[in-house]
Design a protein around this motif. Sequence first.
Motif, PDB file in Angstrom:
ATOM      1  N   UNK A 122      43.493  41.559  31.653  1.00 30.30           N
ATOM      2  CA  UNK A 122      44.684  41.261  32.448  1.00 30.30           C
ATOM      3  C   UNK A 122      44.318  40.921  33.884  1.00 30.30           C
ATOM      4  N   UNK A 123      45.057  39.993  34.477  1.00 29.48           N
ATOM      5  CA  UNK A 123      44.675  39.473  35.790  1.00 29.48           C
ATOM      6  C   UNK A 123      44.615  40.559  36.859  1.00 29.48           C
ATOM      7  N   UNK A 124      45.467  41.570  36.766  1.00 25.70           N
ATOM      8  CA  UNK A 124      45.455  42.608  37.798  1.00 25.70           C
ATOM      9  C   UNK A 124      44.186  43.453  37.742  1.00 25.70           C
ATOM     10  N   UNK A 125      43.523  43.471  36.593  1.00 28.63           N
ATOM     11  CA  UNK A 125      42.300  44.260  36.425  1.00 28.63           C
ATOM     12  C   UNK A 125      41.037  43.438  36.587  1.00 28.63           C
ATOM     13  N   UNK A 126      41.159  42.111  36.558  1.00 29.92           N
ATOM     14  CA  UNK A 126      39.959  41.271  36.584  1.00 29.92           C
ATOM     15  C   UNK A 126      39.115  41.471  37.838  1.00 29.92           C
ATOM     16  N   UNK A 127      39.679  41.595  39.039  1.00 27.45           N
ATOM     17  CA  UNK A 127      38.817  41.821  40.202  1.00 27.45           C
ATOM     18  C   UNK A 127      37.918  43.046  40.062  1.00 27.45           C
ATOM     19  N   UNK A 128      38.452  44.125  39.515  1.00 24.58           N
ATOM     20  CA  UNK A 128      37.644  45.330  39.317  1.00 24.58           C
ATOM     21  C   UNK A 128      36.568  45.103  38.269  1.00 24.58           C
ATOM     22  N   UNK A 129      36.904  44.433  37.169  1.00 19.68           N
ATOM     23  CA  UNK A 129      35.926  44.178  36.113  1.00 19.68           C
ATOM     24  C   UNK A 129      34.808  43.265  36.630  1.00 19.68           C
ATOM     25  N   UNK A 130      35.170  42.250  37.400  1.00 22.37           N
ATOM     26  CA  UNK A 130      34.146  41.361  37.962  1.00 22.37           C
ATOM     27  C   UNK A 130      33.210  42.115  38.899  1.00 22.37           C
ATOM     28  N   UNK A 131      33.745  43.056  39.650  1.00 25.41           N
ATOM     29  CA  UNK A 131      32.886  43.855  40.530  1.00 25.41           C
ATOM     30  C   UNK A 131      31.970  44.767  39.719  1.00 25.41           C
ATOM     31  N   UNK A 132      32.466  45.282  38.589  1.00 25.64           N
ATOM     32  CA  UNK A 132      31.596  46.056  37.695  1.00 25.64           C
ATOM     33  C   UNK A 132      30.443  45.192  37.182  1.00 25.64           C
ATOM     34  N   UNK A 133      30.740  43.948  36.841  1.00 26.00           N
ATOM     35  CA  UNK A 133      29.692  43.050  36.351  1.00 26.00           C
ATOM     36  C   UNK A 133      28.708  42.709  37.466  1.00 26.00           C
ATOM     37  N   UNK A 134      29.223  42.497  38.658  1.00 24.70           N
ATOM     38  CA  UNK A 134      28.320  42.228  39.783  1.00 24.70           C
ATOM     39  C   UNK A 134      27.386  43.411  40.029  1.00 24.70           C
ATOM     40  N   UNK A 135      27.914  44.621  39.886  1.00 25.85           N
ATOM     41  CA  UNK A 135      27.105  45.812  40.165  1.00 25.85           C
ATOM     42  C   UNK A 135      25.991  46.006  39.146  1.00 25.85           C
ATOM     43  N   UNK A 136      26.184  45.545  37.911  1.00 28.98           N
ATOM     44  CA  UNK A 136      25.142  45.725  36.900  1.00 28.98           C
ATOM     45  C   UNK A 136      24.104  44.606  36.923  1.00 28.98           C
ATOM     46  N   UNK A 137      24.363  43.544  37.686  1.00 30.90           N
ATOM     47  CA  UNK A 137      23.380  42.478  37.848  1.00 30.90           C
ATOM     48  C   UNK A 137      22.364  42.842  38.930  1.00 30.90           C
ATOM     49  N   UNK A 138      21.150  42.390  38.727  1.00 32.37           N
ATOM     50  CA  UNK A 138      20.140  42.488  39.777  1.00 32.37           C
ATOM     51  C   UNK A 138      20.480  41.489  40.887  1.00 32.37           C
ATOM     52  N   UNK A 139      19.957  41.681  42.094  1.00 33.94           N
ATOM     53  CA  UNK A 139      20.138  40.673  43.136  1.00 33.94           C
ATOM     54  C   UNK A 139      19.671  39.304  42.659  1.00 33.94           C
ATOM     55  N   UNK A 140      20.462  38.290  42.934  1.00 32.08           N
ATOM     56  CA  UNK A 140      20.232  36.909  42.489  1.00 32.08           C
ATOM     57  C   UNK A 140      20.461  36.726  40.997  1.00 32.08           C
ATOM     58  N   UNK A 141      21.024  37.743  40.332  1.00 26.21           N
ATOM     59  CA  UNK A 141      21.361  37.610  38.924  1.00 26.21           C
ATOM     60  C   UNK A 141      22.494  36.623  38.722  1.00 26.21           C
ATOM     61  N   UNK A 142      22.650  36.156  37.481  1.00 24.51           N
ATOM     62  CA  UNK A 142      23.587  35.078  37.182  1.00 24.51           C
ATOM     63  C   UNK A 142      24.626  35.531  36.158  1.00 24.51           C
ATOM     64  N   UNK A 143      25.882  35.194  36.442  1.00 25.68           N
ATOM     65  CA  UNK A 143      26.993  35.426  35.528  1.00 25.68           C
ATOM     66  C   UNK A 143      27.436  34.091  34.952  1.00 25.68           C
ATOM     67  N   UNK A 144      27.434  33.985  33.621  1.00 22.28           N
ATOM     68  CA  UNK A 144      28.004  32.825  32.942  1.00 22.28           C
ATOM     69  C   UNK A 144      29.338  33.223  32.337  1.00 22.28           C
ATOM     70  N   UNK A 145      30.353  32.377  32.515  1.00 23.06           N
ATOM     71  CA  UNK A 145      31.672  32.613  31.926  1.00 23.06           C
ATOM     72  C   UNK A 145      32.156  31.345  31.246  1.00 23.06           C
ATOM     73  N   UNK A 146      32.812  31.508  30.121  1.00 23.75           N
ATOM     74  CA  UNK A 146      33.526  30.400  29.496  1.00 23.75           C
ATOM     75  C   UNK A 146      34.844  30.948  28.982  1.00 23.75           C
ATOM     76  N   UNK A 147      35.941  30.319  29.411  1.00 25.52           N
ATOM     77  CA  UNK A 147      37.271  30.780  29.040  1.00 25.52           C
ATOM     78  C   UNK A 147      38.155  29.592  28.690  1.00 25.52           C
TER      79      UNK A 147
END
Length: 208
Positions: A122-147
């Motif tokens: 849900x859109x209201x939760x996406x900012x928090x989920x994206x920050x969770x994904x950023x936190x589990x990436x190493x510096x300079x890590x890459x996120x791929x998304x397809x929607x």
Amino acid sequence: MTAEELAETSSITLGHYNQHAESFWRGTRDHDVSQNRHALLEHLDGEGPHRILDFGCGPGRDLKAFKDLGQEVIGLEGAERFVELAREYSGCEVWQQDFLHLHLPPTHFDGIFANAALFHVPSQELPRVLKDLAATLKPAGVLFCSNPRGENEEGWASERYGVYYDLERWRALVSAAGFAEIMHYYRPPGLPRARQPWLASLWRKPAP
């Protein structure tokens, strides 16, 4: 949304996937998304093998593909039946986690492959989920998304909850989570835009 309504977006959507897991697998196992996998690998730093999180791995098609390419890949999936299928098919480690209740190790992954997954948040939760994904990436890590893309509609399609963003809104959300855009493209390749329902994008976590 209330906490109860948010919980329903997960429970009903996951229930649908559990109920239709085998038919979903038959219908998607031969889909060619090699363009997406290669886009992620192309933008990961270093020689590898790389540690990749297949976020919303479903029955394991891309898990096995990444493994066969020599990558160190772990799956994450909310639907119990998909987790079973993915472990059996790929031989990879698969974590069963609800997208709204993630427990991810910090600075652990070189890349995240979120193919046809994040639009269920849900859109209201996406900012928090994206920050969770950023936190589990190493510096300079890459996120791929397809929607699946749209005009920022949100709601139920039968028993599945989804949000269908246009490029501008998706850019704003992922950028606000601290990612820098690398590139985007539409799929399937080689078709007029009206016949390209998928928006793919790649994002880099800034290095300190």
